[in-house]
Motif scaffolding. Structure first.
Motif, PDB file in Angstrom:
ATOM      1  N   ASN A  44       0.886  -1.156   0.000  1.00 27.90           N
ATOM      2  CA  ASN A  44       0.000   0.000   0.000  1.00 27.90           C
ATOM      3  C   ASN A  44       0.930   1.213   0.000  1.00 27.90           C
ATOM      4  N   GLN A  81      -1.458  -0.396  -4.031  1.00 26.96           N
ATOM      5  CA  GLN A  81      -2.722   0.265  -3.722  1.00 26.96           C
ATOM      6  C   GLN A  81      -2.411   1.675  -3.217  1.00 26.96           C
ATOM      7  N   VAL A 123      -5.179   1.839  -7.968  1.00 30.38           N
ATOM      8  CA  VAL A 123      -4.456   0.576  -7.816  1.00 30.38           C
ATOM      9  C   VAL A 123      -3.675   0.295  -9.095  1.00 30.38           C
ATOM     10  N   HIS A 169      -7.865  -3.424  -3.283  1.00 27.06           N
ATOM     11  CA  HIS A 169      -7.832  -2.707  -2.007  1.00 27.06           C
ATOM     12  C   HIS A 169      -9.244  -2.715  -1.444  1.00 27.06           C
TER      13      HIS A 169
END
Length: 301
Positions: A44, A81, A123, A169
């Motif tokens: 992330n 993400q 993403v 995500h």
């Protein structure tokens, strides 16, 4: 030597040659089977410059640091993400011409966290292979009406053989993420039912160490999972195995936390195509509040 004896010897020689050829074909068939170690980098990215002190690096800095980490580790696949399109483009450039990928926006942002005037955020996936084909962005359930919609982004790539690579995500709220897990698990199960190989890198926002919360992930896992002991506290109904697994000296089955002490980022492989030697480890990068999850396993075909 009479004609009958010559014919007999010729027949014997022919049978010997046929037997040799059959043996060679058998060896060739075995040799045709191949394996490759698949290395996945899941993160992330937390592209939140100016909004979150824990992620307060510029998009350019983030791309450069991630590129260096990916290349040093020899990764084959990157799933991201909360990443700016600006960051994705710079990362692809820094990785070099052997890398290709795809990006999908999940929300239009109204600030300059990416770069002045850059408003695309979502993403992405990148592969050290030819460009992904059959790229799809599947809209996931949104029962809470969130402004940021959730998607499953996938593309077909060749990593020795054909593989479906996906990034997603899920929502923070369990009322939404549980439905999203079910939708993604169903699609991956359909793909695997035809013998297909798939990789999923995802920030699930679900801590698998909490047994009650882990129940929401059942549609992804193919066997027991969850908890902090070597005995899982949940049983899956899906087709995937997680890169992480029990290791001697660890604190249990899931010992690669990615957001603080929690484990909310995952790398999954379809169980029918990857060997049981899968593993996952985490490392810190100062550009995100999440730790990098490096998952790997041996793919066969």
């Amino acid at each position: 030597m009479n004609a009958r004896r010559r014919r007999s010897r010729h027949l014997t020689a022919l049978l010997a040659l046929l037997a040799l050829a059959a043996g060679s074909l058998a060896v060739g068939s075995a040799a045709d089977a191949a394996t490759v170690r698949t290395k996945v980098f899941e993160l992330n990215a937390c592209d939140q410059f100016g909004r979150d002190p824990a992620c307060d690096s510029t998009a350019a800095q983030r791309a450069d640091v991630v590129a260096s980490s990916v290349l040093t580790a020899g990764s084959d696949v990157v799933t991201l993400q909360e990443v700016c399109r600006y960051t994705y483009d710079r990362l692809l450039q820094r990785l070099g011409t052997a890398w290709h990928g795809t990006f999908f926006p999940t929300v239009t942002i109204g600030d300059d966290r990416c770069a002045p005037g850059a408003r695309s955020w979502g993403v992405a996936l990148l592969v050290r292979a030819a460009a992904p084909t059959n790229v799809t962005a599947t809209l996931l359930p949104n029962p809470l009406g969130e402004s940021e919609r959730r998607y499953l982004l996938c593309g077909d790539v060749v990593l020795g053989t054909a593989v479906r690579v996906c990034s997603s995500h899920f929502s923070v709220q369990s009322a939404a993420s549980a439905e999203q897990v079910t939708a993604v698990g169903s699609r991956l199960a359909t793909h695997a039912s035809g013998g297909g190989a798939a990789i999923l890198g995802v920030d699930a926002n679900i801590d698998v160490r909490a047994c009650a919360a882990a129940a929401a992930l059942r549609p992804l896992y193919s066997s027991t999972f969850g908890g902090t002991s070597t005995t899982g506290c949940q049983t899956g109904t899906g087709v995937m195995v997680e890169a992480d697994q029990a290791r001697t000296g660890g604190d249990g089955t899931y010992d690669a936390p990615t957001c603080g002490t929690r484990k909310c980022d995952y790398v999954f492989f379809t169980r029918n195509r990857w060997a049981a030697d899968h593993r996952g480890v985490t490392t810190s990068l100062w550009v995100s509040d999440h730790r990098v999850l490096r998952g790997q396993a041996t793919l066969s075909w």
